[in-house]
Design a protein around this motif. Structure first.
Motif, short mmCIF file in Angstrom:
data_model
loop_
_atom_site.label_atom_id
_atom_site.label_comp_id
_atom_site.label_asym_id
_atom_site.label_seq_id
_atom_site.Cartn_x
_atom_site.Cartn_y
_atom_site.Cartn_z
N VAL A 61 1.06 -1.15 0.00
CA VAL A 61 -0.14 0.02 0.03
C VAL A 61 1.07 1.26 -0.05
O VAL A 61 0.59 2.26 -0.70
N ARG A 62 2.03 1.27 0.76
CA ARG A 62 2.66 2.42 0.95
C ARG A 62 3.70 2.69 -0.57
O ARG A 62 3.58 3.71 -0.96
N TRP A 63 3.79 1.45 -1.05
CA TRP A 63 4.86 1.51 -2.42
C TRP A 63 3.87 2.09 -3.39
O TRP A 63 4.17 2.73 -4.18
N SER A 64 2.49 1.60 -3.46
CA SER A 64 1.68 2.16 -4.44
C SER A 64 1.54 3.76 -4.20
O SER A 64 1.40 4.50 -5.28
N VAL A 65 1.34 4.25 -2.93
CA VAL A 65 1.15 5.62 -2.99
C VAL A 65 2.65 6.45 -3.23
O VAL A 65 2.75 7.13 -4.05
N SER A 66 3.51 5.76 -2.95
CA SER A 66 4.99 6.51 -3.19
C SER A 66 5.33 6.54 -4.70
O SER A 66 6.19 7.30 -5.10
N THR A 67 4.66 5.52 -5.45
CA THR A 67 5.25 5.12 -6.84
C THR A 67 4.14 5.65 -7.84
O THR A 67 4.20 5.62 -8.97
N ARG A 68 2.83 6.29 -7.34
CA ARG A 68 1.95 6.58 -8.10
C ARG A 68 2.20 7.75 -9.26
O ARG A 68 1.31 7.50 -10.02
N ASN A 69 3.23 8.34 -9.24
CA ASN A 69 3.46 9.29 -10.28
C ASN A 69 4.55 9.03 -11.09
O ASN A 69 5.02 9.68 -11.85
N THR A 70 5.22 7.81 -10.99
CA THR A 70 6.37 7.53 -11.74
C THR A 70 5.96 6.93 -13.11
O THR A 70 6.99 7.00 -14.25
N TYR A 71 4.62 6.66 -13.59
CA TYR A 71 4.56 6.04 -14.89
C TYR A 71 4.58 7.07 -16.15
O TYR A 71 4.92 6.78 -17.23
N ARG A 72 4.04 8.39 -15.75
CA ARG A 72 4.04 9.27 -16.73
C ARG A 72 5.53 9.28 -17.52
O ARG A 72 5.57 9.28 -18.79
N GLU A 73 6.55 9.53 -16.62
CA GLU A 73 7.93 9.69 -17.05
C GLU A 73 8.25 8.25 -17.92
O GLU A 73 8.88 8.21 -18.65
N ARG A 74 7.87 7.08 -17.05
CA ARG A 74 8.59 5.95 -17.72
C ARG A 74 8.07 5.30 -19.14
O ARG A 74 8.73 5.05 -20.03
N ILE A 75 6.74 6.03 -19.36
CA ILE A 75 6.11 5.96 -20.52
C ILE A 75 6.53 6.95 -21.51
O ILE A 75 6.63 6.53 -22.78
N ARG A 76 6.82 8.04 -21.19
CA ARG A 76 7.16 9.08 -22.07
C ARG A 76 8.70 8.60 -22.95
O ARG A 76 8.88 9.07 -24.15
N VAL A 77 9.22 7.98 -22.08
CA VAL A 77 10.62 7.63 -22.70
C VAL A 77 10.66 6.26 -23.42
O VAL A 77 11.59 5.56 -23.82
N LEU A 78 9.65 5.63 -23.59
CA LEU A 78 9.39 4.29 -24.53
C LEU A 78 9.71 4.49 -26.02
O LEU A 78 9.71 5.67 -26.34
N ARG A 79 10.09 3.52 -26.62
CA ARG A 79 10.49 3.40 -27.98
C ARG A 79 9.05 4.44 -28.79
O ARG A 79 7.88 3.82 -28.39
N PRO A 80 9.47 5.47 -29.72
CA PRO A 80 8.20 6.14 -30.05
C PRO A 80 7.21 5.19 -30.82
O PRO A 80 6.19 5.68 -31.38
N ASP A 81 7.80 3.91 -31.54
CA ASP A 81 6.83 3.29 -32.42
C ASP A 81 5.90 2.36 -31.39
O ASP A 81 5.13 1.57 -32.26
N LEU A 82 6.15 2.17 -30.29
CA LEU A 82 5.06 1.47 -29.44
C LEU A 82 3.82 2.22 -29.27
O LEU A 82 3.83 3.02 -28.50
N PRO A 83 2.84 1.46 -29.70
CA PRO A 83 1.27 2.33 -29.38
C PRO A 83 1.03 2.08 -28.02
O PRO A 83 1.41 0.99 -27.28
N VAL A 84 0.69 3.22 -27.30
CA VAL A 84 0.08 3.01 -25.96
C VAL A 84 -1.31 3.48 -25.82
O VAL A 84 -1.62 4.60 -26.42
N VAL A 85 -2.09 2.88 -25.21
CA VAL A 85 -3.37 2.96 -24.91
C VAL A 85 -3.71 3.52 -23.56
O VAL A 85 -3.02 2.49 -22.36
N ARG A 86 -4.13 4.44 -23.35
CA ARG A 86 -4.11 4.93 -21.68
C ARG A 86 -5.63 5.02 -21.44
O ARG A 86 -6.36 5.57 -21.96
N LEU A 87 -6.00 4.07 -20.36
CA LEU A 87 -7.20 4.21 -19.96
C LEU A 87 -7.23 4.84 -18.33
O LEU A 87 -6.47 4.50 -17.55
#
Length: 185
Positions: free
Chosen positions: A140-166
């Protein structure tokens, strides 16, 4: 970035599901596997050994997984993310409202698993509830502390990888019964 309504560019064969701990990655991955008719491998089962120790064969197991023609799994663990992203042909980002949807899910799941003594991967059980206060890596604490990390992780993915954001449970349902089903049906 694709929305819940956008058609997929191709029929997905290798799908990674991203999101913070407790958001529902495994549940969504299982549902994608059922809709697409491709196998799901739960990455937590590959990672966790007895007593919550990381399995030494984890990275090799992930390499074997991504070498397959078809798969669905969760996009997590720093050693696995690059391998998964390199071979995925679709990444689904489960970006649900944290305080209203995700946090209640992770808390209720954690409580349910602990109170029912549900066995998880390799015989592991959720730790005692008091560890929420003593362990900074409690789920639970891990979920709270890492909740904002995905925006940056996904931003630096390879540009040809389709990403569906739900962004909502409604969007998840709309996507599974619309673009995902259309791409695989």
């Amino acid at each position: 970035m694709l929305s819940a309504r956008d058609p997929l560019p191709a029929r997905p064969r290798r799908v990674a599901v991203a999101g913070v701990s407790g958001v529902g990655k495994t549940t969504l991955a299982r549902r994608i596997a059922a809709v697409a008719g491709i196998p799901h491998t739960e990455i937590d089962a590959l990672f966790h050994g007895p007593d919550w120790t990381p399995r030494p064969a984890f990275v090799d197991d992930v390499r074997a997984l991504v070498a397959r023609d078809t798969w669905v799994t969760e996009w997590q663990y720093s050693s696995a993310r690059p391998l998964l992203a390199a071979r995925a042909d679709l990444l689904v980002w489960l970006d649900l409202p944290f305080w209203r949807v995700t946090l209640p899910r992770v808390v209720s799941r954690t409580l349910r698993r602990r109170l029912r003594a549900e066995q998880l991967w390799n015989g592991n059980l959720e730790p005692p509830l008091h560890t929420f206060f003593t362990d900074p890596e409690h789920i639970v604490r891990w979920s709270v502390s890492t909740r904002n990390t995905y925006r940056e992780r996904i931003r630096v993915l390879r540009p040809d990888l389709p990403v569906v954001r739900l962004r909502s449970p409604r969007e998840v349902e709309r996507w599974l019964t619309g673009p995902m089903k259309d791409a695989t049906g």
